[in-house]
Design an enzyme around this catalytic site. Structure first.
Site, PDB file in Angstrom:
ATOM      1  N   HIS A  83      37.813-101.649 -21.886  1.00  8.33           N
ATOM      2  CA  HIS A  83      38.502-102.279 -21.080  1.00  8.33           C
ATOM      3  C   HIS A  83      38.043-102.732 -19.997  1.00  8.33           C
ATOM      4  O   HIS A  83      37.440-101.589 -19.273  1.00  8.33           O
ATOM      5  CB  HIS A  83      39.790-102.241 -21.122  1.00  8.33           C
ATOM      6  CG  HIS A  83      40.750-102.925 -20.394  1.00  8.33           C
ATOM      7  ND1 HIS A  83      40.809-103.469 -19.091  1.00  8.33           N
ATOM      8  CD2 HIS A  83      41.046-104.128 -21.401  1.00  8.33           C
ATOM      9  CE1 HIS A  83      41.340-104.750 -18.991  1.00  8.33           C
ATOM     10  NE2 HIS A  83      42.381-104.949 -20.055  1.00  8.33           N
TER      11      HIS A  83
ATOM     12  N   ASP B 263      45.350-104.475 -27.855  1.00  5.49           N
ATOM     13  CA  ASP B 263      45.336-104.909 -29.007  1.00  5.49           C
ATOM     14  C   ASP B 263      44.572-104.242 -29.934  1.00  5.49           C
ATOM     15  O   ASP B 263      45.096-104.220 -31.696  1.00  5.49           O
ATOM     16  CB  ASP B 263      43.826-106.188 -29.378  1.00  5.49           C
ATOM     17  CG  ASP B 263      43.878-107.167 -28.468  1.00  5.49           C
ATOM     18  OD1 ASP B 263      45.315-107.991 -27.815  1.00  5.49           O
ATOM     19  OD2 ASP B 263      42.847-108.025 -27.535  1.00  5.49           O
TER      20      ASP B 263
HETATM   21  N1  ACO Z   1      33.232-100.243 -29.059  1.00  5.36           N
HETATM   22  C1  ACO Z   1      32.097 -99.199 -28.723  1.00  5.36           C
HETATM   23  N2  ACO Z   1      31.121 -99.497 -27.427  1.00  5.36           N
HETATM   24  C2  ACO Z   1      31.892 -99.913 -26.248  1.00  5.36           C
HETATM   25  C3  ACO Z   1      33.052-100.454 -26.848  1.00  5.36           C
HETATM   26  C4  ACO Z   1      33.502-100.578 -28.382  1.00  5.36           C
HETATM   27  N3  ACO Z   1      34.899-101.675 -28.056  1.00  5.36           N
HETATM   28  N4  ACO Z   1      33.201-100.921 -25.409  1.00  5.36           N
HETATM   29  C5  ACO Z   1      32.247-100.965 -24.916  1.00  5.36           C
HETATM   30  N5  ACO Z   1      31.234-100.294 -25.554  1.00  5.36           N
HETATM   31  C6  ACO Z   1      30.000 -99.975 -24.423  1.00  5.36           C
HETATM   32  C7  ACO Z   1      29.447-100.691 -23.892  1.00  5.36           C
HETATM   33  O1  ACO Z   1      27.950-100.864 -25.237  1.00  5.36           O
HETATM   34  C8  ACO Z   1      28.734-100.131 -23.414  1.00  5.36           C
HETATM   35  O2  ACO Z   1      27.459 -99.334 -23.302  1.00  5.36           O
HETATM   36  P1  ACO Z   1      25.944 -98.641 -22.644  1.00  5.36           P
HETATM   37  O3  ACO Z   1      26.764 -98.649 -21.096  1.00  5.36           O
HETATM   38  O4  ACO Z   1      25.528 -98.473 -23.770  1.00  5.36           O
HETATM   39  O5  ACO Z   1      25.506-100.288 -22.350  1.00  5.36           O
HETATM   40  C9  ACO Z   1      29.770 -99.558 -22.376  1.00  5.36           C
HETATM   41  O6  ACO Z   1      30.598 -98.875 -23.580  1.00  5.36           O
HETATM   42  C10 ACO Z   1      30.186-100.156 -20.910  1.00  5.36           C
HETATM   43  O7  ACO Z   1      30.454-101.675 -22.019  1.00  5.36           O
HETATM   44  P2  ACO Z   1      30.571-103.342 -21.177  1.00  5.36           P
HETATM   45  O8  ACO Z   1      30.328-104.448 -22.602  1.00  5.36           O
HETATM   46  O9  ACO Z   1      29.777-103.104 -19.908  1.00  5.36           O
HETATM   47  O10 ACO Z   1      32.405-103.190 -20.793  1.00  5.36           O
HETATM   48  P3  ACO Z   1      32.596-104.552 -20.281  1.00  5.36           P
HETATM   49  O11 ACO Z   1      33.782-103.868 -18.836  1.00  5.36           O
HETATM   50  O12 ACO Z   1      31.898-105.788 -20.093  1.00  5.36           O
HETATM   51  O13 ACO Z   1      33.043-105.246 -21.179  1.00  5.36           O
HETATM   52  C11 ACO Z   1      34.792-105.007 -22.791  1.00  5.36           C
HETATM   53  C12 ACO Z   1      35.067-104.874 -21.777  1.00  5.36           C
HETATM   54  C13 ACO Z   1      34.797-106.513 -23.692  1.00  5.36           C
HETATM   55  C14 ACO Z   1      36.282-105.130 -23.036  1.00  5.36           C
HETATM   56  C15 ACO Z   1      34.373-104.068 -23.765  1.00  5.36           C
HETATM   57  O14 ACO Z   1      35.047-102.782 -23.610  1.00  5.36           O
HETATM   58  C16 ACO Z   1      33.781-104.005 -25.543  1.00  5.36           C
HETATM   59  O15 ACO Z   1      34.009-105.770 -26.134  1.00  5.36           O
HETATM   60  N6  ACO Z   1      35.300-104.632 -26.155  1.00  5.36           N
HETATM   61  C17 ACO Z   1      35.930-104.830 -28.009  1.00  5.36           C
HETATM   62  C18 ACO Z   1      36.768-105.982 -27.669  1.00  5.36           C
HETATM   63  C19 ACO Z   1      37.891-105.934 -27.209  1.00  5.36           C
HETATM   64  O16 ACO Z   1      38.883-104.960 -27.586  1.00  5.36           O
HETATM   65  N7  ACO Z   1      38.395-106.813 -25.817  1.00  5.36           N
HETATM   66  C20 ACO Z   1      40.302-106.719 -26.178  1.00  5.36           C
HETATM   67  C21 ACO Z   1      39.913-106.042 -24.338  1.00  5.36           C
HETATM   68  S1  ACO Z   1      42.032-105.879 -23.900  1.00  5.36           S
HETATM   69  C22 ACO Z   1      42.282-107.716 -23.905  1.00  5.36           C
HETATM   70  O17 ACO Z   1      41.108-109.177 -23.469  1.00  5.36           O
HETATM   71  C23 ACO Z   1      43.762-107.809 -23.740  1.00  5.36           C
END
Ligand code: ACO
Length: 438
Positions: free
Chosen positions: A316, A373
């Site tokens: 998140h 979610d």
């Molecule tokens: N699984 C594995 N790795 C992940 C995940 C995940 N679900 N989420 C983030 N990471 C990793 C990224 O690859 C990144 O790694 P790095 O530092 O080695 O490059 C690090 O964690 C930071 O992640 P970002 O994507 O930069 O974080 P951001 O804050 O931009 O994204 C988000 C947040 C979009 C929710 C992300 O965690 C994601 O895509 N999760 C999966 C989709 C999801 O469940 N969305 C629902 C969110 S809740 C809602 O909207 C109601």
């Protein structure tokens, strides 16, 4: 800018030095959480802020929802989400978000009554919904229907008239429930049912989705309670992607219908509200992988990490600790599966996935926990919804939050049309060359 409004918020100042040039930036005091450095005047000093993804940029000040992502805190109008989920109902929380305080008995029964009696959609609108193909895509249909609703209502589009805005608010809250049930039934080629005013908001939603015409329908009370609580958990989440979109569209003085429809479009993305569908499909893929390929949940996680794939339902932007909504949603998933409904094997896979991921160094280092979610899809599935419907139900829950933000923005005299800037990195200037000479 209304200077008297601004001065009330300012408290102290921050210094910024760029290329030896010092700038004094006013600080806006928060009642909880980080204070804000007011940077709007920077462009007068030749600089603009660059913050892709808005990691540290606030677009507004707000009194609606507070999140402390380090400590798993979420409050609506100051009330902790745990208390609201335990004691309140979705409609009462909607009132709280929209009007800023909990209602009296009379206010609440009038509010419920109004919403109830606005649930019916006209026959012309039913015909419009019937024009969507049976294999319709759910979120585009919901968004199109909310936009279209404006054509089917009288005197609710003047955003400067508080009475019209209030009526539009209730129409959207009431009719989106009916529209969502129609979307569900249209995909099954089943007749669209009329509302029953004698039933509760959630109970009648389930009846409109699942009943057979002219047959008595009794909702499972646990499903009614679980769905009511999930809608509370999803009712607002401060300036997330869809809420920011609702504010930006509304800032151009677009109608409430157009702004909410834009929020639906943003929510449809798999990185946002669409994650509930993706999370359930992921559990089904793991089940298949375990059954057909003799794999394990741990192998699935390792493969995802190796391929650089994100696990749906984890992580998140704001929560760097447990998502407090996920904790409550998980407790309802547990109750539902323990009551003998739903696919217990999927729930068990979810528990194992959660356990392995939250103890895995990759997830621990990045502070990735299951988000709301991760659990909601399992519950919607157990209730009987197809995964394509999940995000429409999330949207039904988020409507009060979107509208509360839209209304707060319009009530604030400091609000301006949302117009982000950019850092231009393209060609400077060049002469046009006619096509034959290139
Ligand atoms: N699984 C594995 N790795 C992940 C995940 C995940 N679900 N989420 C983030 N990471 C990793 C990224 O690859 C990144 O790694 P790095 O530092 O080695 O490059 C690090 O964690 C930071 O992640 P970002 O994507 O930069 O974080 P951001 O804050 O931009 O994204 C988000 C947040 C979009 C929710 C992300 O965690 C994601 O895509 N999760 C999966 C989709 C999801 O469940 N969305 C629902 C969110 S809740 C809602 O909207 C109601």
């Amino acid at each position: 800018m209304d200077t008297s409004q601004l001065l009330k918020l300012l408290d102290g100042s921050a210094q910024l030095e760029v290329d030896g040039q010092n700038m004094n930036l006013p600080v806006v005091k928060a009642s909880r959480g980080p204070d804000g450095v007011f940077v709007s005047e920077l462009h007068n000093d030749k600089y603009i802020m660059l913050d892709p993804g808005f990691f540290t940029t606030a677009q507004c000040e707000s009194k609606i929802t507070f999140i402390d992502g380090e400590n798993s805190v979420l409050t609506y109008r100051g009330y902790p989400i745990e208390q609201l989920a335990q004691h309140s109902t979705f409609l009462e929380v909607a009132y709280l978000l929209l009007y800023g305080r909990l209602p009296s008995q009379d206010e609440f029964s009038n509010f419920k009554d109004e919403i109830n009696h606005l649930t019916l959609v006209g026959e012309d609108f039913r015909s419009y919904l019937g024009t969507f193909p049976q294999n319709l895509r759910t979120m585009p249909t919901l968004s199109a229907s909310i936009c279209a609703l404006e054509n089917f209502t009288q005197k609710t589009s003047d955003i400067k008239d508080p009475k019209q805005v209030d009526l539009a608010t209730k129409i959207i809250m009431a009719k989106v429930r009916t529209i969502t049930s129609f979307i569900h039934r249209r995909r099954l080629n089943e007749p669209l049912l009329y509302p029953d005013y004698s039933r509760g908001y959630i109970d009648d939603f389930l009846r409109m989705c699942f009943a057979v015409p002219y047959e008595r329908f009794d909702s499972n009370p646990l499903f009614v309670e679980a769905l009511d609580k999930l809608l509370i958990l999803q009712a607002d989440h401060e300036q997330n992607c869809s809420t920011s979109v609702v504010r930006i569209v509304g800032s151009a003085n677009a109608s409430l219908y157009a702004s909410v429809a834009a929020g639906v479009n943003a929510l449809s993305g798999p990185l946002h509200g669409g994650a509930n569908e993706a999370a359930l499909l992921q559990l089904e893929r793991i089940r298949q992988y375990v059954v057909e390929k003799n794999g394990t949940v741990r192998d699935f996680i390792e493969n995802a990490k190796k391929d650089g794939k994100k696990l749906s339902g984890f992580g998140h932007r704001v929560y760097k600790s447990h998502d407090p909504r996920a904790t409550i949603a998980k407790s309802y998933a547990k109750r539902i599966f323990e009551s003998g409904t739903g696919s217990l094997d999927l729930f068990n896979i979810a528990l194992e996935l959660e356990d392995i991921a939250t103890n895995d160094d990759y997830f621990k280092e990045r502070r990735l926990y299951p988000n709301i979610d991760f659990w909601t899809g399992l519950i919607y599935h157990a209730i009987g919804f197809d995964s394509t419907m999940f995000t429409t139900i999330f949207a039904l829950g988020r409507i009060p939050g979107w509208i509360a933000n839209w209304r707060e923005m319009h009530e604030n005299p400091m609000s301006k049309i949302g117009r982000p800037r950019q850092i231009y990195t393209g060609e400077t200037e060049r002469d046009y060359i006619p096509i034959g000479e290139r």
